[in-house]
Design a protein around this motif. Structure first.
Motif, PDB file in Angstrom:
ATOM      1  N   HIS A  53      -3.066  10.125   2.520  1.00  0.00           N
ATOM      2  CA  HIS A  53      -2.894  11.074   3.567  1.00  0.00           C
ATOM      3  C   HIS A  53      -4.364  11.949   3.196  1.00  0.00           C
ATOM      4  O   HIS A  53      -5.006  12.414   4.409  1.00  0.00           O
ATOM      5  CB  HIS A  53      -1.648  11.944   3.438  1.00  0.00           C
ATOM      6  CG  HIS A  53      -0.515  11.425   3.856  1.00  0.00           C
ATOM      7  ND1 HIS A  53      -0.215  11.275   5.173  1.00  0.00           N
ATOM      8  CD2 HIS A  53       0.527  10.957   2.983  1.00  0.00           C
ATOM      9  CE1 HIS A  53       0.935  10.709   5.206  1.00  0.00           C
ATOM     10  NE2 HIS A  53       1.622  10.554   3.897  1.00  0.00           N
ATOM     11  N   HIS A  54      -4.703  12.077   2.251  1.00  0.00           N
ATOM     12  CA  HIS A  54      -6.217  12.872   1.909  1.00  0.00           C
ATOM     13  C   HIS A  54      -7.064  12.126   2.674  1.00  0.00           C
ATOM     14  O   HIS A  54      -8.151  12.486   3.010  1.00  0.00           O
ATOM     15  CB  HIS A  54      -6.218  12.917   0.461  1.00  0.00           C
ATOM     16  CG  HIS A  54      -5.235  13.904  -0.198  1.00  0.00           C
ATOM     17  ND1 HIS A  54      -4.589  13.994  -1.503  1.00  0.00           N
ATOM     18  CD2 HIS A  54      -4.331  14.823   0.216  1.00  0.00           C
ATOM     19  CE1 HIS A  54      -3.774  14.716  -1.804  1.00  0.00           C
ATOM     20  NE2 HIS A  54      -3.684  15.357  -0.723  1.00  0.00           N
ATOM     21  N   ASP A 294       1.742   3.861  11.561  1.00  0.00           N
ATOM     22  CA  ASP A 294       2.839   4.278  11.351  1.00  0.00           C
ATOM     23  C   ASP A 294       2.961   5.406  10.255  1.00  0.00           C
ATOM     24  O   ASP A 294       3.435   6.762  10.646  1.00  0.00           O
ATOM     25  CB  ASP A 294       4.118   3.609  11.395  1.00  0.00           C
ATOM     26  CG  ASP A 294       3.829   2.517  12.865  1.00  0.00           C
ATOM     27  OD1 ASP A 294       3.484   2.961  13.784  1.00  0.00           O
ATOM     28  OD2 ASP A 294       4.673   1.706  12.749  1.00  0.00           O
ATOM     29  N   ARG A 295       2.534   5.062   9.196  1.00  0.00           N
ATOM     30  CA  ARG A 295       2.709   5.915   8.252  1.00  0.00           C
ATOM     31  C   ARG A 295       1.839   7.212   7.884  1.00  0.00           C
ATOM     32  O   ARG A 295       1.968   8.205   7.340  1.00  0.00           O
ATOM     33  CB  ARG A 295       2.972   5.107   7.052  1.00  0.00           C
ATOM     34  CG  ARG A 295       3.963   4.189   6.699  1.00  0.00           C
ATOM     35  CD  ARG A 295       4.137   3.403   5.506  1.00  0.00           C
ATOM     36  NE  ARG A 295       5.195   2.755   5.507  1.00  0.00           N
ATOM     37  CZ  ARG A 295       5.264   1.197   4.464  1.00  0.00           C
ATOM     38  NH1 ARG A 295       4.397   0.966   3.892  1.00  0.00           N
ATOM     39  NH2 ARG A 295       6.301   0.950   4.536  1.00  0.00           N
ATOM     40  N   ALA A 369     -10.312   6.537  10.444  1.00  0.00           N
ATOM     41  CA  ALA A 369      -9.248   6.937   9.442  1.00  0.00           C
ATOM     42  C   ALA A 369      -8.439   5.936   9.350  1.00  0.00           C
ATOM     43  O   ALA A 369      -8.010   5.516   8.050  1.00  0.00           O
ATOM     44  CB  ALA A 369      -8.643   8.158   9.670  1.00  0.00           C
ATOM     45  N   LEU A 370      -8.119   5.242  10.322  1.00  0.00           N
ATOM     46  CA  LEU A 370      -7.124   3.809  10.191  1.00  0.00           C
ATOM     47  C   LEU A 370      -7.833   2.825   9.346  1.00  0.00           C
ATOM     48  O   LEU A 370      -7.102   2.270   8.496  1.00  0.00           O
ATOM     49  CB  LEU A 370      -6.906   3.380  11.427  1.00  0.00           C
ATOM     50  CG  LEU A 370      -5.976   1.888  11.583  1.00  0.00           C
ATOM     51  CD1 LEU A 370      -4.816   2.180  10.985  1.00  0.00           C
ATOM     52  CD2 LEU A 370      -5.860   1.595  13.198  1.00  0.00           C
ATOM     53  N   ASN A 371      -9.100   2.703   9.578  1.00  0.00           N
ATOM     54  CA  ASN A 371      -9.598   1.570   8.743  1.00  0.00           C
ATOM     55  C   ASN A 371      -9.822   2.074   7.181  1.00  0.00           C
ATOM     56  O   ASN A 371      -9.613   1.293   6.315  1.00  0.00           O
ATOM     57  CB  ASN A 371     -11.207   1.285   9.055  1.00  0.00           C
ATOM     58  CG  ASN A 371     -11.105   0.292  10.439  1.00  0.00           C
ATOM     59  OD1 ASN A 371     -11.459  -0.630  10.148  1.00  0.00           O
ATOM     60  ND2 ASN A 371     -11.075   0.971  11.583  1.00  0.00           N
ATOM     61  N   ALA A 376      -8.272   1.282   1.770  1.00  0.00           N
ATOM     62  CA  ALA A 376      -7.744   1.988   0.604  1.00  0.00           C
ATOM     63  C   ALA A 376      -6.589   1.379  -0.032  1.00  0.00           C
ATOM     64  O   ALA A 376      -6.529   0.937  -1.115  1.00  0.00           O
ATOM     65  CB  ALA A 376      -8.016   3.290   0.627  1.00  0.00           C
ATOM     66  N   SER A 377      -5.613   1.157   0.816  1.00  0.00           N
ATOM     67  CA  SER A 377      -4.408   0.737   0.758  1.00  0.00           C
ATOM     68  C   SER A 377      -4.214  -0.879  -0.031  1.00  0.00           C
ATOM     69  O   SER A 377      -3.826  -1.171  -1.089  1.00  0.00           O
ATOM     70  CB  SER A 377      -3.561   0.729   1.784  1.00  0.00           C
ATOM     71  OG  SER A 377      -2.031   0.364   1.410  1.00  0.00           O
ATOM     72  N   MET A 378      -5.194  -1.746   0.755  1.00  0.00           N
ATOM     73  CA  MET A 378      -5.279  -2.915   0.182  1.00  0.00           C
ATOM     74  C   MET A 378      -6.297  -3.059  -1.099  1.00  0.00           C
ATOM     75  O   MET A 378      -5.756  -3.725  -1.925  1.00  0.00           O
ATOM     76  CB  MET A 378      -5.958  -3.803   1.358  1.00  0.00           C
ATOM     77  CG  MET A 378      -5.342  -4.266   2.589  1.00  0.00           C
ATOM     78  SD  MET A 378      -5.903  -5.232   3.612  1.00  0.00           S
ATOM     79  CE  MET A 378      -6.019  -6.703   2.660  1.00  0.00           C
TER      80      MET A 378
END
Length: 477
Positions: A53-54, A294-295, A369-371, A376-378
């Motif tokens: 989120h940050h 979505d999240r 931001a989506l990218n 970051a998640s991956m």
């Protein structure tokens, strides 16, 4: 063990309600067993990640606007344009991009390796004379698996109506200064963090002349032995008003190919009997990013488009697909063709040209931001499981195996499944830190399945469909 529907992965018994479709043909007694068995506590529940989120909030529309304007100011960025000038042409543009990456690296203590990956091209229809095609690449190395990569790319070059016209002004504000600005901004934001895997920020050249920058970098990645688990190609992420009259800043498209173009006849034969036509690594990369949207990205609905690219067209993710890597295109939903590949002019009251006044910077920031959040998640998550296999023909149950990993961050694995006609994963079960698992009384014939790895912090890899068709590290023959 538990069963759940995406994107919420933990379902308390009191709130669990099976879908009508799932329960249509189940007698009441069986339905009761179904709920009581599958609604037990999940040992690897999904954790909302505050860091993501940050990251999403840190992306700046103002910085993106500044970068797009800087790129537009070079007049033209045509692949064949001026390379010696400091103020005009693709040479000046790529030097400016390299300087920006180096500035970002300085601010994060040298966390980026900034390099040029280039090749001289000649004898091609759109590059007849010897021309150096130069990509500017920034690599943010991971601490656990530095050779595991997720990549964001944009295109440096621009063009007007005549693809060979390298003299006329070609601002290329949306196509594709927006993608380059997004890539730079993602680097600014993500360089403030440390990741387990590596992130690559790529400014590619030669797209309009034949996808040459992507071909050069894909080949370089193979030569370097990079384990590329995702290429997020951003090509036009700033337009919200389409030629169809629709203005929409709440959706974006994710284009992904189905079966790999380099699939062998034997792999195609196996796929014919086991499925997977819509479960390539690229498709499951797109599903992963759709879930991230979505999240973590407010007011953004990503559309899963089951096609390599727009109808009959192409983009810079294709060379990575051609090399066997998972790669998708992220872009606006409504294109305005009067602002693409056009000479700057006004005809019959219609204004043509890709100028900066056609870019919505807040929307470009949203897609950036989506990218950033997806990468970051991956990069925080473990690598997608390797060598995933499935069995269960003529059986009441479905079994899986996969290769053991020495990644210390892994806490376990999650098996997903969905009805074969559904676009997104519907159900899941956590199976612990194992290399084999069985779903009792879940019949293999009725669903599509996959396996994801989960870290101690709750970060999750993309889902891997069993067999060669779904492998993120493609088993070249």
């Amino acid at each position: 063990m538990s069963i759940s529907k995406m994107p919420i992965l933990t379902i308390p018994i009191a709130t669990f309600t099976p879908s009508k479709r799932a329960m249509t043909y189940l007698p009441l007694a069986v339905a009761s067993l179904f709920v009581s068995h599958f609604a037990l506590a999940n040992p690897i529940s999904y954790h909302d990640q505050a860091k993501l989120h940050h990251i999403a909030k840190a992306v700046s529309a103002e910085r993106i606007e500044h970068d797009i304007q800087a790129l537009v100011n070079f007049g033209t960025r045509h692949t064949l344009s001026e390379t010696k000038s400091d103020t005009r042409g693709i040479g000046a543009a790529r030097r400016w991009i390299k300087a920006e990456f180096e500035k970002i690296s300085t601010q994060c203590g040298g966390c980026l390796e900034v390099i040029e990956v280039k090749e001289t091209i000649s004898g091609e229809k759109r590059i007849p004379n010897a021309t150096e095609v130069v990509n500017i690449i920034a690599i943010q190395r991971g601490s656990i698996e530095p050779n595991r990569m997720v990549m964001m790319s944009g295109d440096i070059d621009s063009r007007v109506s005549d693809v060979m016209d390298f003299i006329s002004d070609a601002p290329g504000a949306n196509d594709n200064a927006s993608g380059i600005a997004g890539t730079l901004e993602a680097a600014r934001v993500l360089s403030q963090y440390k990741f387990n895997g590596s992130i690559v920020y790529a400014a590619l050249s030669g797209e309009e002349q034949g996808l040459f920058g992507g071909k050069i970098l894909a080949q370089y990645a193979k030569q370097q032995g990079w384990r590329v688990h995702g290429v997020l190609n951003n090509d036009m992420i700033g337009n919200v008003t389409g030629i169809n009259g629709v203005t929409d800043n709440t959706t974006a498209r994710l284009f992904s190919e189905g079966t790999r173009v380099i699939e062998t006849p034997e792999q195609a034969r196996v796929r014919r009997f086991t499925g997977g036509e819509v479960d390539s690594a690229s498709r499951n990369l797109a599903r992963y990013i759709d879930t991230i949207a979505d999240r973590y990205i407010p007011n953004l609905d990503t559309l899963l488009v089951y096609r390599l690219d727009r109808f009959g067209r192409g983009g810079h993710h294709r060379p990575f697909n051609d090399a066997g890597f998972a790669a998708i295109r992220i872009m606006e939903t409504n294109e305005h063709y009067d602002r693409q590949h056009q000479d700057l002019r006004t005809e019959n009251g219609v204004v043509y040209g890709d100028t900066i006044d056609g870019v919505d910077f807040d929307y470009a920031a949203k897609l950036t931001a989506l990218n950033a959040v997806s990468m970051a998640s991956m990069a925080w998550a473990p690598a997608p499981p390797q060598t995933v296999k499935i069995s269960g023909a003529v059986s009441a149950s479905t079994s899986f195996t996969w290769q053991a990993s020495d990644d210390p961050s892994i806490v376990g694995y999650r098996i997903y499944w969905r009805y074969t006609s559904e676009p997104q994963w519907q159900f899941s079960r956590d199976v612990g830190k194992v290399t084999a698992a069985t779903l009792e009384n879940i019949v293999i014939d009725n669903y599509t399945f996959g396996v994801a790895a989960v870290s101690k912090d709750g970060f999750e890899s993309p889902v891997v469909f069993p067999g060669d068709v779904g492998a993120f590290e493609y088993p070249h023959p």
